[in-house]
Enzyme design. Structure first.
Site, PDB file in Angstrom:
ATOM      1  N   ASP A  26      -7.151  -4.471  -5.163  1.00  0.00           N
ATOM      2  CA  ASP A  26      -6.355  -3.099  -5.256  1.00  0.00           C
ATOM      3  C   ASP A  26      -6.273  -2.990  -6.640  1.00  0.00           C
ATOM      4  O   ASP A  26      -5.605  -3.685  -7.484  1.00  0.00           O
ATOM      5  CB  ASP A  26      -5.159  -3.145  -4.413  1.00  0.00           C
ATOM      6  CG  ASP A  26      -4.490  -1.769  -4.223  1.00  0.00           C
ATOM      7  OD1 ASP A  26      -4.713  -0.941  -5.280  1.00  0.00           O
ATOM      8  OD2 ASP A  26      -4.054  -1.303  -3.303  1.00  0.00           O
ATOM      9  N   LYS A  50      -0.674  -4.268  -7.607  1.00  0.00           N
ATOM     10  CA  LYS A  50      -0.342  -4.386  -6.138  1.00  0.00           C
ATOM     11  C   LYS A  50      -0.796  -5.807  -5.402  1.00  0.00           C
ATOM     12  O   LYS A  50      -0.386  -6.491  -4.702  1.00  0.00           O
ATOM     13  CB  LYS A  50      -0.763  -3.276  -5.376  1.00  0.00           C
ATOM     14  CG  LYS A  50       0.180  -1.917  -5.477  1.00  0.00           C
ATOM     15  CD  LYS A  50      -0.560  -0.782  -4.724  1.00  0.00           C
ATOM     16  CE  LYS A  50       0.359   0.368  -4.925  1.00  0.00           C
ATOM     17  NZ  LYS A  50      -0.153   1.606  -4.138  1.00  0.00           N
ATOM     18  N   ASP A  98      -7.345   4.245   1.549  1.00  0.00           N
ATOM     19  CA  ASP A  98      -6.699   5.825   1.936  1.00  0.00           C
ATOM     20  C   ASP A  98      -7.566   7.011   1.908  1.00  0.00           C
ATOM     21  O   ASP A  98      -7.101   8.190   1.685  1.00  0.00           O
ATOM     22  CB  ASP A  98      -5.410   6.033   0.880  1.00  0.00           C
ATOM     23  CG  ASP A  98      -5.807   5.769  -0.325  1.00  0.00           C
ATOM     24  OD1 ASP A  98      -7.040   5.779  -0.570  1.00  0.00           O
ATOM     25  OD2 ASP A  98      -4.918   5.898  -1.335  1.00  0.00           O
ATOM     26  N   ASN A  99      -9.053   6.678   1.806  1.00  0.00           N
ATOM     27  CA  ASN A  99      -9.892   7.922   1.838  1.00  0.00           C
ATOM     28  C   ASN A  99     -11.322   7.419   2.562  1.00  0.00           C
ATOM     29  O   ASN A  99     -11.545   6.279   2.513  1.00  0.00           O
ATOM     30  CB  ASN A  99     -10.008   8.468   0.300  1.00  0.00           C
ATOM     31  CG  ASN A  99     -10.865   7.084  -0.574  1.00  0.00           C
ATOM     32  OD1 ASN A  99     -12.411   7.138  -0.335  1.00  0.00           O
ATOM     33  ND2 ASN A  99     -10.220   6.428  -1.127  1.00  0.00           N
ATOM     34  N   CYS A 154     -11.120  34.589  -0.251  1.00  0.00           N
ATOM     35  CA  CYS A 154     -10.631  35.880  -0.288  1.00  0.00           C
ATOM     36  C   CYS A 154      -9.022  35.638  -0.461  1.00  0.00           C
ATOM     37  O   CYS A 154      -8.333  36.278  -1.138  1.00  0.00           O
ATOM     38  CB  CYS A 154     -11.039  36.754   0.695  1.00  0.00           C
ATOM     39  SG  CYS A 154     -11.159  38.330   0.006  1.00  0.00           S
TER      40      CYS A 154
END
Length: 592
Positions: A26, A50, A98-99, A154
């Site tokens: 990580d 971590k 996480d993705n 828009c």
């Protein structure tokens, strides 16, 4: 999920045998917000990595655990570390990501090395687990969730009605002003000539891009921090006052549509102009949006140009007080789309000869790249965890919300919405991790039973309802081909494996023809074509005498890292007798 998983594994005895080992990675460091949901961390661990902290905590629970921690992301750029030799010694992969992008990358690695993958995720009270077993189940990337519903352009540009709309607009504005502008300028400055840069631009956006460069590099280029503060004040006036006045000029508050209904009705909120007030404080969010916007914008602008900034309120008040704001009058003939259909029509409008004239006119007013040799801007990527970034986005969003009478949000709540943060719930994490660990027991298996597809289970839970269901994984999709006269139903898990060493291209082609009774019509490595039947015959003969790695290097100009063992080759081949094309998986060629 990662902390909970390591705790479970330490208690289960995973990686505790003489040949067992757990590798955990990580790249993030521990933040204070992590302490509420990742219980292996303590106050004293804040700002530590971590992975190493979690590994030490798990080892304290079970000293027999063999574990190695890394501080690297698992991605294409770290394949020198997590390469063929690394995956070669793994028995399986467990993700706690996480993705989706990272999951898809790891999925491709597991597919290539034929490793089981234990995948899980949570979203508040919701959770899911997916078990991926080589040749038995489909891989993670075989099915995709439908894309998230996006906010109509828009609505974002002119007719927001929720704080989510104004936050997305503020994020987009941040991206355009502090990232894209500097990247375009740097691209322009890297070119050898202005004509070369012009050739790289899309016809429909050519003029807008060149205007952006001129504005960033010439018209609004600051030389001091005071210039940045002035720019922030004038920007406030432009986007929260002038643009709104132009919009109300095009669509007055009492405007009626062709059907007789009021234009400003339903989800369309009639905006109001904001007058700059340094002392203004919003009662909803408790923020001084006017002053906060100028302070954050000026410092970000200074960061782009390498100018030293500051957040001294007294200095800002003095400079802002002396800024002369030019008068604004709404222009005639300005087109503003009333809906997405009009927006699309405006964007698709054909570009006339006047576009090239405009583009050349702007280009001639720009300094040549050679005149600014060595000068570059710093591109700023939005990061919700950087307070200065969030101060700008929250203030910018709130000012936009005040334009449209939408309740404002403070920086903390804005961070959660802009970052699409849904708080992690420890019970969901514990349940999902428990389900994964049950599947891990099955993957490790037992000599007394051969596991079938029906043995494994994917889990779907929602603790709020409560709801929980377990289902069998889906088998991988098959492709039917004829190989060596026999029908072969292959899946994405399959490949044509060749362990021949670094032979020549000619030897490779002879082996392929003899082994599979197929004739190669095209062979490629990534985007590089190594051989094709229509290529120059002389060049083909030269390449046939070269080693496979030398052929690839001669085209791609990239060396193979020392830990790379395999080359992935794509092949188009035909039956020798019938000349019919045979659909084949990729070739997994081991050259070391």
């Amino acid at each position: 999920i990662g902390c909970e998983m390591l705790k479970n594994w330490a208690l289960m005895g995973v990686g505790c045998g003489p040949d067992g080992h757990v590798h955990v990675t990580d790249m993030d460091r521990i933040e204070k917000s992590n302490l509420s949901r990742q219980f292996l961390f303590r106050n004293t661990d804040i700002d530590k990595f971590k992975a190493s902290t979690a590994a030490d905590a798990a080892k304290a629970m079970n000293p027999a655990l063999n574990i190695t921690a890394y501080q690297e992301k698992v991605a294409a750029e770290t394949e020198h570390l997590f390469g063929d030799d690394f995956y070669d010694k793994l028995s399986g992969v467990c993700t706690a990501l996480d993705n989706v992008e990272a999951r898809l990358y790891v999925d491709q690695r597991c597919l290539f090395y034929r490793l089981p993958m234990l995948e899980s995720g949570t979203l508040g009270t919701k959770g899911n687990t997916q078990i991926v077993v080589p040749h038995l189940t489909e891989n993670y990337g075989a099915t995709r969730d439908p894309p998230e519903k996006s906010i109509p352009i828009c609505t974002l540009k002119n007719f927001p009605n929720q704080i989510q709309h104004t936050l997305q607009w503020a994020r987009d504005w941040f991206e355009g002003e502090f990232k894209q502008a500097s990247e375009e300028v740097n691209t322009y400055l890297a070119m050898s000539s202005t004509e070369q840069y012009l050739d790289t631009l899309q016809p429909n956006s050519k003029v807008d891009t060149l205007r952006l460069i001129r504005r960033t590099l010439v018209d609004e280029r600051p030389t001091s921090f005071e210039d940045c503060v002035t720019w922030a004040r004038l920007t406030f006036e432009k986007i929260f006052n002038n643009h709104i006045r132009q919009l109300l000029h095009n669509f007055p508050p009492d405007q009626v549509t062709s059907s007789g209904t009021k234009f400003w009705s339903g989800s369309k909120r009639c905006p109001k102009v904001l007058q700059f007030d340094m002392d203004s404080k919003d009662p909803d969010a408790g923020m001084r949006n006017h002053l906060d916007f100028c302070m954050a914008a000026a410092n970000l602008r200074a960061g782009m140009y390498g100018i030293k900034g500051n957040f001294d309120e007294e200095y800002f008040r003095k400079v802002l007080h002396d800024v002369i704001v030019p008068d604004f009058s709404p222009e005639e003939g300005v087109k503003i789309a009333a809906n997405d259909a009009e927006e699309e029509k405006n964007n698709d409008a054909p570009m006339g000869d006047s576009t090239d004239v405009q583009a050349n006119g702007i280009l001639s007013s720009l300094p040549k790249p050679s005149e600014l040799a060595g000068f570059r801007l710093s591109s700023i990527d939005f990061d919700k965890d950087i307070d200065d970034h969030m101060l700008f986005v929250a203030a910018c969003s709130n000012l936009r919300a005040l334009n449209y009478q939408i309740p404002c949000e403070d920086t903390h709540r804005s961070r959660a919405i802009a970052g699409r943060i849904i708080p992690a719930i420890a019970t969901t994490t514990a349940l999902v991790t428990g389900l994964i660990c049950l599947e891990l027991y099955k993957i490790v298996g037992t000599a007394r039973k051969e596991m079938t597809l029906e043995s494994y289970k994917n889990g779907f839970i929602n603790l709020a309802i409560p709801f929980m269901t377990l289902s069998e994984p889906t088998a991988p999709a098959k492709t039917k081909s004829m190989l060596k006269g026999v029908e072969w139903n292959w899946s994405p898990w399959d490949s044509l494996d060749m362990n021949l060493g670094d032979i020549t291209l000619g030897e490779f082609m002879i082996y392929f023809e003899r082994e599979y009774n197929l004739e190669i019509s095209m062979l490629s490595y990534g985007v590089s074509i190594l051989y094709s039947f229509f290529a120059n015959k002389k060049k083909v003969e030269e390449r046939k005498k070269m080693k496979m790695t030398d052929v690839i290097f001669s085209i791609s100009k990239k060396e193979f890292p020392p830990n790379q063992l395999f080359i992935i080759l794509e092949v188009i081949a035909n039956e020798k007798e019938t000349d019919e094309e045979v659909e084949l998986p990729y070739i997994k060629f081991r050259f070391r």
